[in-house]
Design a protein around this motif. Structure first.
Motif, PDB file in Angstrom:
ATOM      1  N   GLU A 122      18.556 -43.746 -24.000  1.00 49.02           N
ATOM      2  CA  GLU A 122      17.747 -42.489 -24.102  1.00 49.02           C
ATOM      3  C   GLU A 122      16.811 -42.648 -22.821  1.00 49.02           C
ATOM      4  OE1 GLU A 122      17.679 -39.656 -25.516  1.00 49.02           O
ATOM      5  OE2 GLU A 122      19.329 -40.387 -26.367  1.00 49.02           O
ATOM      6  N   THR A 123      16.491 -44.005 -22.408  1.00 52.41           N
ATOM      7  CA  THR A 123      15.595 -44.104 -21.184  1.00 52.41           C
ATOM      8  C   THR A 123      16.405 -44.119 -19.966  1.00 52.41           C
ATOM      9  OG1 THR A 123      14.254 -45.913 -22.449  1.00 52.41           O
ATOM     10  CG2 THR A 123      14.125 -45.829 -20.054  1.00 52.41           C
ATOM     11  N   ASN A 124      17.595 -44.721 -20.172  1.00 57.06           N
ATOM     12  CA  ASN A 124      18.605 -44.316 -18.728  1.00 57.06           C
ATOM     13  C   ASN A 124      19.009 -42.944 -18.572  1.00 57.06           C
ATOM     14  OD1 ASN A 124      18.560 -47.046 -18.415  1.00 57.06           O
ATOM     15  ND2 ASN A 124      20.348 -47.507 -19.481  1.00 57.06           N
ATOM     16  N   ARG A 125      19.182 -42.163 -19.541  1.00 59.53           N
ATOM     17  CA  ARG A 125      19.547 -40.823 -19.633  1.00 59.53           C
ATOM     18  C   ARG A 125      18.159 -40.045 -18.898  1.00 59.53           C
ATOM     19  NH1 ARG A 125      22.725 -37.151 -23.445  1.00 59.53           N
ATOM     20  NH2 ARG A 125      23.469 -39.337 -23.936  1.00 59.53           N
ATOM     21  N   SER A 126      16.995 -40.336 -19.452  1.00 60.16           N
ATOM     22  CA  SER A 126      15.828 -39.627 -18.858  1.00 60.16           C
ATOM     23  C   SER A 126      15.534 -39.847 -17.364  1.00 60.16           C
ATOM     24  CB  SER A 126      14.750 -39.958 -19.858  1.00 60.16           C
ATOM     25  OG  SER A 126      13.324 -39.621 -19.200  1.00 60.16           O
ATOM     26  N   ILE A 127      15.687 -41.109 -17.158  1.00 67.32           N
ATOM     27  CA  ILE A 127      15.700 -41.447 -15.736  1.00 67.32           C
ATOM     28  C   ILE A 127      16.782 -40.935 -14.450  1.00 67.32           C
ATOM     29  CG2 ILE A 127      15.856 -43.354 -14.009  1.00 67.32           C
ATOM     30  CD1 ILE A 127      14.596 -45.385 -16.158  1.00 67.32           C
ATOM     31  N   GLU A 128      17.850 -40.603 -15.319  1.00 66.64           N
ATOM     32  CA  GLU A 128      19.195 -39.989 -14.586  1.00 66.64           C
ATOM     33  C   GLU A 128      18.911 -38.569 -14.569  1.00 66.64           C
ATOM     34  OE1 GLU A 128      22.141 -39.900 -12.173  1.00 66.64           O
ATOM     35  OE2 GLU A 128      21.452 -41.614 -13.074  1.00 66.64           O
ATOM     36  N   LEU A 129      18.286 -37.980 -15.342  1.00 66.55           N
ATOM     37  CA  LEU A 129      17.893 -36.438 -15.391  1.00 66.55           C
ATOM     38  C   LEU A 129      16.710 -36.245 -14.448  1.00 66.55           C
ATOM     39  CD1 LEU A 129      18.212 -35.560 -19.287  1.00 66.55           C
ATOM     40  CD2 LEU A 129      20.018 -34.959 -17.476  1.00 66.55           C
ATOM     41  N   ARG A 130      15.828 -37.349 -14.388  1.00 66.30           N
ATOM     42  CA  ARG A 130      14.680 -37.113 -13.343  1.00 66.30           C
ATOM     43  C   ARG A 130      15.259 -37.067 -12.177  1.00 66.30           C
ATOM     44  NH1 ARG A 130      10.147 -40.986 -14.916  1.00 66.30           N
ATOM     45  NH2 ARG A 130      11.862 -41.434 -16.457  1.00 66.30           N
ATOM     46  N   THR A 131      16.053 -38.159 -11.924  1.00 60.00           N
ATOM     47  CA  THR A 131      16.528 -38.240 -10.290  1.00 60.00           C
ATOM     48  C   THR A 131      17.298 -37.067 -10.201  1.00 60.00           C
ATOM     49  OG1 THR A 131      16.927 -40.680 -10.930  1.00 60.00           O
ATOM     50  CG2 THR A 131      18.350 -39.629  -9.342  1.00 60.00           C
ATOM     51  N   ARG A 132      18.160 -36.623 -11.120  1.00 60.52           N
ATOM     52  CA  ARG A 132      19.071 -35.192 -10.802  1.00 60.52           C
ATOM     53  C   ARG A 132      18.033 -34.015 -10.573  1.00 60.52           C
ATOM     54  NH1 ARG A 132      21.710 -36.765  -8.222  1.00 60.52           N
ATOM     55  NH2 ARG A 132      21.929 -38.732  -8.767  1.00 60.52           N
ATOM     56  N   ASP A 133      16.838 -33.935 -11.206  1.00 58.86           N
ATOM     57  CA  ASP A 133      16.044 -32.907 -11.036  1.00 58.86           C
ATOM     58  C   ASP A 133      15.288 -33.067  -9.425  1.00 58.86           C
ATOM     59  OD1 ASP A 133      14.405 -30.351 -11.656  1.00 58.86           O
ATOM     60  OD2 ASP A 133      12.667 -31.857 -11.604  1.00 58.86           O
ATOM     61  N   ASP A 167      22.448 -49.931 -33.009  1.00 58.01           N
ATOM     62  CA  ASP A 167      21.200 -50.700 -32.605  1.00 58.01           C
ATOM     63  C   ASP A 167      19.972 -49.625 -31.935  1.00 58.01           C
ATOM     64  OD1 ASP A 167      19.628 -53.172 -32.764  1.00 58.01           O
ATOM     65  OD2 ASP A 167      19.794 -53.112 -30.545  1.00 58.01           O
ATOM     66  N   ILE A 168      19.034 -49.863 -32.634  1.00 61.89           N
ATOM     67  CA  ILE A 168      17.768 -48.905 -32.229  1.00 61.89           C
ATOM     68  C   ILE A 168      17.236 -49.153 -30.770  1.00 61.89           C
ATOM     69  CG2 ILE A 168      15.899 -50.473 -33.223  1.00 61.89           C
ATOM     70  CD1 ILE A 168      14.662 -47.572 -34.049  1.00 61.89           C
ATOM     71  N   ALA A 169      17.532 -50.520 -30.428  1.00 61.75           N
ATOM     72  CA  ALA A 169      17.200 -51.097 -29.146  1.00 61.75           C
ATOM     73  C   ALA A 169      18.213 -50.265 -28.012  1.00 61.75           C
ATOM     74  CB  ALA A 169      17.027 -52.453 -29.054  1.00 61.75           C
TER      75      ALA A 169
END
Length: 122
Positions: free
Chosen positions: A49-60, A41-43
C-alpha cells in the motif's frame, strides 16, 4: 531564438511528454495487475500500500508536469516560448536546456523565490 532552436525545444518537450505518458501507462498496468494480489502478511500488505501510494503521488506530479509541457508547447505555437512572462526578455538557453518548461528568466525566478520566502516568513 531562431527557428532551429525552437524546433529543438519542441522535439525535446514532445519526447519528455511521451516518456511521461509511457511511464503513466506502465504504472496503470502494474497497478491493475497488482491490485488483484492480496498479501497474507500484514507487513507485506502495508508495504504494498505504501509503494502504491508513492507511485500514485509520483504519477500525480507527472500529470502536473505534462500540463506544464503542454503549456510550453502552446507557447511555442504562439511564438512566445523562451520569453520571460514578467520581463518579456529572452530566457537563457542554458536555463531552457535545464528546464524546458521555464516561464521566467533566472533573474525573475530568483526575485520570485525571494518574494515567496519573504512573505512566507511573515
Amino acid at each position: 531564438m531562431n527557428p532551429v532552436m525552437v524546433e529543438y525545444f519542441r522535439q525535446k518537450l514532445l519526447a519528455w511528454r511521451d516518456e511521461l505518458l509511457d511511464e503513466a501507462r506502465a504504472t496503470l498496468t502494474a497497478l491493475q495487475e497488482g491490485g488483484n494480489a492480496s498479501e497474507a502478511d500484514i507487513a507485506d500488505r502495508a508495504t504494498s500500500e505504501t509503494n502504491r501510494s508513492i507511485e500514485l503521488r509520483t504519477r500525480d506530479r507527472a500529470r502536473k508536469l505534462i500540463s506544464k509541457i503542454d503549456e510550453a508547447l502552446d507557447r511555442i505555437e504562439a511564438g512566445t516560448y523562451g520569453l520571460c512572462e514578467e520581463t518579456h526578455e529572452p530566457i537563457g538557453i542554458s536555463r531552457l536546456e535545464a528546464r524546458p518548461i521555464a516561464t521566467l528568466s533566472l533573474e525573475a525566478q530568483e526575485r520570485h523565490e525571494r518574494m515567496e520566502k519573504t512573505h512566507r516568513d511573515e
